[in-house]
Scaffold this motif. Structure first.
Motif, short mmCIF file in Angstrom:
data_model
loop_
_atom_site.label_atom_id
_atom_site.label_comp_id
_atom_site.label_asym_id
_atom_site.label_seq_id
_atom_site.Cartn_x
_atom_site.Cartn_y
_atom_site.Cartn_z
N VAL A 76 -5.10 -19.76 16.67
CA VAL A 76 -5.28 -18.31 16.73
C VAL A 76 -3.90 -17.66 16.91
CG1 VAL A 76 -6.38 -16.38 17.95
CG2 VAL A 76 -7.54 -18.59 17.83
N LEU A 131 -2.42 -14.22 18.32
CA LEU A 131 -2.72 -12.98 19.03
C LEU A 131 -1.51 -12.08 18.95
CD1 LEU A 131 -4.37 -13.59 22.53
CD2 LEU A 131 -5.25 -12.23 20.63
N PHE A 162 -2.33 -6.91 22.79
CA PHE A 162 -3.71 -7.27 22.43
C PHE A 162 -4.70 -6.73 23.47
CE2 PHE A 162 -1.29 -10.93 24.13
CZ PHE A 162 -1.84 -10.99 25.41
N ASP A 163 -5.99 -6.67 23.09
CA ASP A 163 -7.06 -6.24 24.01
C ASP A 163 -7.47 -7.43 24.86
OD1 ASP A 163 -7.23 -3.70 23.08
OD2 ASP A 163 -8.71 -4.20 21.51
N ASP A 199 -10.43 -8.23 25.48
CA ASP A 199 -11.56 -8.87 24.79
C ASP A 199 -11.05 -9.84 23.72
OD1 ASP A 199 -13.13 -7.36 26.36
OD2 ASP A 199 -13.53 -5.81 24.84
N GLU A 200 -9.97 -9.44 23.03
CA GLU A 200 -9.38 -10.33 22.02
C GLU A 200 -8.87 -11.60 22.66
OE1 GLU A 200 -6.80 -8.42 18.75
OE2 GLU A 200 -6.68 -7.00 20.41
N ALA A 241 -11.77 -13.72 23.65
CA ALA A 241 -12.41 -14.23 22.43
C ALA A 241 -11.59 -15.34 21.80
CB ALA A 241 -12.60 -13.08 21.42
N ALA A 242 -10.25 -15.24 21.89
CA ALA A 242 -9.39 -16.27 21.32
C ALA A 242 -9.67 -17.61 21.99
CB ALA A 242 -7.92 -15.90 21.51
N SER A 268 -13.14 -18.94 21.02
CA SER A 268 -13.24 -19.51 19.67
C SER A 268 -12.57 -20.88 19.63
CB SER A 268 -12.64 -18.56 18.64
OG SER A 268 -11.24 -18.69 18.62
#
Lengths: 553, 122
Positions: free
Chosen positions: B100, B102, B106-107, B109-110, B113-114, B117
Motif C-alpha cells: 500500500v 499512503l 492521509f486520513d 480512516d485511510e 484501512a491500509a 487490507s
C-alpha cells in the motif's frame, strides 16, 4: 537471420533491441571489424570511423525495414563524395588563381585524402583532371599514417623535407615538400607545396592563404584598411551578412554595425582598442544587408608591418545567433527544472508536518466526539501546536528565499547589530566594525547562523561569536561545539534543502534554507561566507568594511 | 489485533500514528529510522505489517524494502509505504515490493484501512 541482409556486397548489420548489433555480414566485418555502431548511422546520418586498416572513412547509415523487432543497417562509404564536395568548395572562389600557380599545391583534409590539387600536381603525379581528388595521402607520400595526419591537424606545425612522391603509374619522382596546417578550428587541412629538388626558392605563400580563406566556410574573414574600409571579402562573410564583395569592398565596416552602436561610435572605438591591444574579441549584434540583426562572434586583429606601422585589420566574423538561441533555451530549461525541483522539495517538506497536523486534528475531533478526558486532549494538542509552529516557520523561510536580496546600504556597526540579537558575549578586539549594508538583511544572516549553531550544539555546549577586522574586511565567526559537518558537505550546506548525512536520525527541522538565505544576502553585500569543521562547526562571514573607514582606525 | 512495526523519522507523526493504531486495537512497535527498524526486525518476532516512511536519514524506505525482500524470513511481510514526495520513479521501491502507498497527508480512516487490507491479504 541471413535473410535480413539484402545484399552481401554492401556492409550491413542487423540491429536488435536497444540498438545492439545482432550480427554483421562479411563486408561490414572487413570494414569495421567488431567496432560499435555509431548512433548517427541509426539516425540516417554520417559519422567518421577508423576502418580496419587504420585510415578514417566517412560512412552514412541507412536503416531498412523492421522484421519482428530487428532492423537492417546498411552503411555507405561517402568518403570520396565528401572529398569532392570539399574540392568544389576550395576551387570555387580561387581555383582560377591557383590554377596558374607554378608550384604543385595540394591540400589534404581530415579524412587523410587529397581534397584539392592544382593542375601542376596533376602534371607532376600523372593523374587525369580531378582524378587525384580523394587519393589517400599514403598513396602519394608512402610511409604516411592516419595517426600522423591526425597529429599534424591537431596542432599547428610546419614540416619541410626531401623525399619521393609516388606517381599514378607507380613510379616515383624526387620532390622537396613543404607541409603546413591551414584552416580554423572548424575545418583544417594540410597544405602541401611540392617542387623538384634544386629548383628556385618557394613561391609566395599566397596560394595557401587563398586556400585557407576559401576553405573556411562558416567564418567570414576579411581585411579592413587602417581607415576601417573593407578591403577583402570571402564567401562566408557574404553568406553571413548578405553583402556581396562588389557591394561592400570600399565601404566603411560601420555599415555592419546596428544603428545604436553606429550612433555611439563603436566601430571607431573597437578599431582603436584593437590597435592598442593587438586583438579584440567580442560578441555583439551586427546588421545584415536586409536590415535584420544577427548575433556575431567577432575577432578584430590589428595588422602592423615590420616598422610597427598600422596597415589595417583582419576581421573574423561568425554568425553565433544559433548558439545564442541555444544557450538562451538551455538557460530557460535549467531555470524551469530548478523551479520544479524547488517546488517538489517544498511540497515534500510541507507535507510531513501537514500529515501530523491532519492526523492530530482528526484524532482530537474523534476523541472530542467520544467525550474523552481533557488531559489526553492537552497532550495531543501540545504536539499540534508544535507542528503548526513548524509549518509557520517553514513558510517564513520560503518567503525569505523569495525576497530579492537587494541591498540599500547604510552604515551598520556589526558588533552592535549582533549584540542586539545574541544574549551571550560578542568577542571583539575592535572598538566598532562598520560595514555598509542593510541592517535588517544582515540581522537575518546572523539570526540564521546563531540559530543553526544553537540547534546543532549539544546540551550545555557553548556558542562563541567573534566580530573583528581583518585587512579591509569585517569578519564574523560563529563557532559551535556540535557534531560538525563532513568535509565533502562543507559547501553543500549553503545550497538549500541540505540535510547533514551525520545527523543520525535527528531531524533539525526547517527546510535547510537558513544558510542558503544567509549566503545570498552576504553575496549581495559583496561578501563571502564559508564553513569550517573540526571539533564543531565554525561559520565565517566576511564583509567589506564601510567606505572611508581605514583598516587601522 | 496485529503487531505493527512503524518506522518513521518524524516524531510527531510517529506519535500520532502510533496512538491511532493503538486505539484501533493494534500493538505498535516504533522505530525512528531505517537502521533501528531493521535491528528490531532482527531481534523481535516478525510483526504482521511494516509501515514506513520513504525518505529517512541513513537507510531510507527503498533500502529497507530491498532488505526485507532479500531475506526469506521477511519476504512475505506486508509493507505500507508513507510519503509526502511527489512521485518520482527512481526513489520508489519497485512496484509489487510493497502493498500500500499512503500519501501524506492521509486520513485516519485511510491509515487504519491500509493495515486492515494488509492483514486481509495475508
Amino acid at each position: 537471420m541471413a535473410a535480413l541482409f539484402d545484399s552481401d556486397e554492401e556492409p550491413s548489420l542487423v540491429i536488435g533491441a536497444e540498438d545492439a548489433v545482432v550480427s554483421r555480414n562479411a563486408a561490414a566485418t572487413d570494414l569495421l571489424g567488431e567496432g560499435p555502431v555509431r548512433p548517427e548511422w541509426l539516425a540516417g546520418g554520417e559519422a567518421m570511423v577508423d576502418a580496419a586498416d587504420g585510415w578514417p572513412v566517412l560512412l552514412r547509415g541507412e536503416v531498412r525495414g523492421h522484421v519482428s523487432g530487428y532492423r537492417t543497417l546498411r552503411l555507405r562509404d561517402v568518403t570520396l563524395a565528401r572529398c569532392r564536395e570539399a574540392a568544389d568548395r576550395l576551387t570555387a572562389g580561387h581555383g582560377a588563381l591557383l590554377a596558374v600557380e607554378p608550384d604543385p599545391v595540394l591540400a589534404v583534409g581530415d579524412l587523410g585524402r587529397i581534397v584539392y590539387a592544382n593542375p601542376a600536381v596533376e602534371a607532376l603525379l600523372g593523374y587525369g583532371a580531378g582524378a587525384v581528388i580523394g587519393v589517400r595521402m599514403d598513396a602519394v607520400f608512402g610511409r604516411t599514417t592516419a595517426t600522423g595526419v591526425r597529429g599534424f591537424l591537431a596542432a599547428y606545425s610546419r614540416v619541410a623535407g626531401e623525399g619521393a612522391a609516388l606517381r599514378c603509374d607507380g613510379t616515383s619522382v624526387p620532390v622537396e615538400a613543404d607541409l603546413r596546417r591551414i584552416g580554423a578550428d572548424v575545418e583544417r587541412f594540410i597544405a602541401v607545396r611540392l617542387r623538384a629538388p634544386g629548383a628556385q626558392v618557394w613561391g609566395p605563400a599566397e596560394a595557401e592563404v587563398r586556400l585557407l580563406l576559401a576553405g573556411v566556410h562558416d567564418h567570414g574573414i576579411f581585411l579592413l584598411g587602417p581607415d576601417g574600409r573593407v578591403a577583402t571579402w570571402n564567401a562566408a562573410a557574404a553568406r553571413a551578412t548578405g553583402y556581396s564583395a562588389g557591394e561592400i569592398v570600399g565601404q566603411p565596416c560601420e555599415v555592419l554595425y546596428v544603428e545604436e552602436e553606429r550612433a555611439a561610435g563603436h566601430a571607431a572605438a573597437n578599431m582603436a582598442r584593437a590597435a592598442a591591444e593587438g586583438v579584440l574579441r567580442m560578441e555583439a549584434w551586427r546588421r545584415s544587408r536586409d536590415g535584420g540583426r544577427f548575433w556575431a562572434d567577432v575577432t578584430l586583429t590589428a595588422l602592423r608591418d615590420e616598422a610597427g606601422q598600422l596597415r589595417g585589420f583582419a576581421k573574423v566574423l561568425c554568425d553565433a545567433s544559433a548558439r545564442r538561441r541555444a544557450a538562451e533555451a538551455q538557460r530557460a530549461l535549467d531555470a524551469a527544472e530548478a523551479r520544479n525541483r524547488f517546488v517538489r522539495t517544498v511540497a515534500h517538506e510541507l507535507r510531513n508536518p501537514l500529515a501530523s497536523v491532519k492526523a492530530i486534528t482528526h484524532l482530537a475531533a474523534r476523541r472530542a466526539r467520544a467525550g474523552q478526558a481533557a488531559a489526553t486532549q492537552a497532550a495531543t494538542l501540545a504536539v499540534l501546536v508544535n507542528e503548526v509552529d513548524r509549518l509557520a516557520a517553514l513558510v517564513n523561510e520560503l518567503l525569505e528565499v523569495a525576497q530579492a536580496p537587494e541591498v540599500s546600504p547604510r552604515p551598520v556597526d556589526l558588533i552592535g547589530l549582533i549584540a542586539g540579537i545574541w544574549p551571550g558575549p560578542v568577542e571583539s578586539t575592535a572598538g566598532g566594525v562598520p560595514v555598509a549594508g542593510d541592517a535588517d538583511k544582515l540581522r537575518t544572516v546572523f539570526l540564521h547562523l546563531l540559530a543553526n549553531a544553537r540547534k546543532f550544539s549539544p546540551r550545555g555546549g557553548s556558542v562563541r561569536v567573534r566580530v573583528d577586522r581583518r585587512g579591509g574586511c569585517a569578519e564574523v565567526t560563529v563557532a559551535d561545539e556540535g557534531i560538525g559537518i563532513p568535509p565533502d558537505e562543507l559547501e553543500r550546506v549553503f545550497e538549500g534543502f541540505h540535510r547533514g548525512s551525520n545527523l543520525d536520525g535527528h531531524d533539525p527541522g526547517g527546510l535547510g534554507l537558513g544558510l542558503h538565505i544567509a549566503r545570498e544576502i552576504v553575496r549581495a553585500h559583496g561578501g563571502r561566507i564559508w564553513a569550517e569543521s573540526g571539533a564543531g562547526t565554525t561559520l565565517h562571514v566576511e564583509l567589506p568594511l564601510a567606505n572611508g573607514t581605514h583598516p587601522a582606525d | 489485533m496485529a503487531r505493527i512495526l512503524l518506522i518513521e523519522d518524524e516524531a510527531a507523526l510517529r506519535h500520532v500514528v502510533g496512538e491511532v493504531l493503538g486505539e484501533a486495537g493494534h500493538e505498535v512497535l516504533l522505530a525512528d529510522d531505517g537502521t533501528r527498524g531493521l535491528t528490531m526486525l532482527e531481534r523481535l518476532p516478525p510483526p504482521d505489517v511494516v509501515m514506513m516512511d520513504l525518505f529517512m536519514p541513513k537507510i531510507g524506505g527503498r533500502a529497507v524494502v530491498a532488505r526485507l525482500r532479500a531475506n526469506p524470513r521477511w519476504r512475505a511481510l506486508p509493507v505500507v509505504l508513507m510519503t509526502g514526495a511527489v512521485y518520482d520513479a527512481t526513489d520508489f521501491p519497485p512496484a509489487g515490493s510493497y502493498q500500500v502507498l499512503l500519501k501524506k497527508p492521509f486520513d485516519l480512516d485511510e491509515l487504519v484501512a491500509a493495515v486492515t487490507s494488509c492483514l486481509a491479504s495475508r
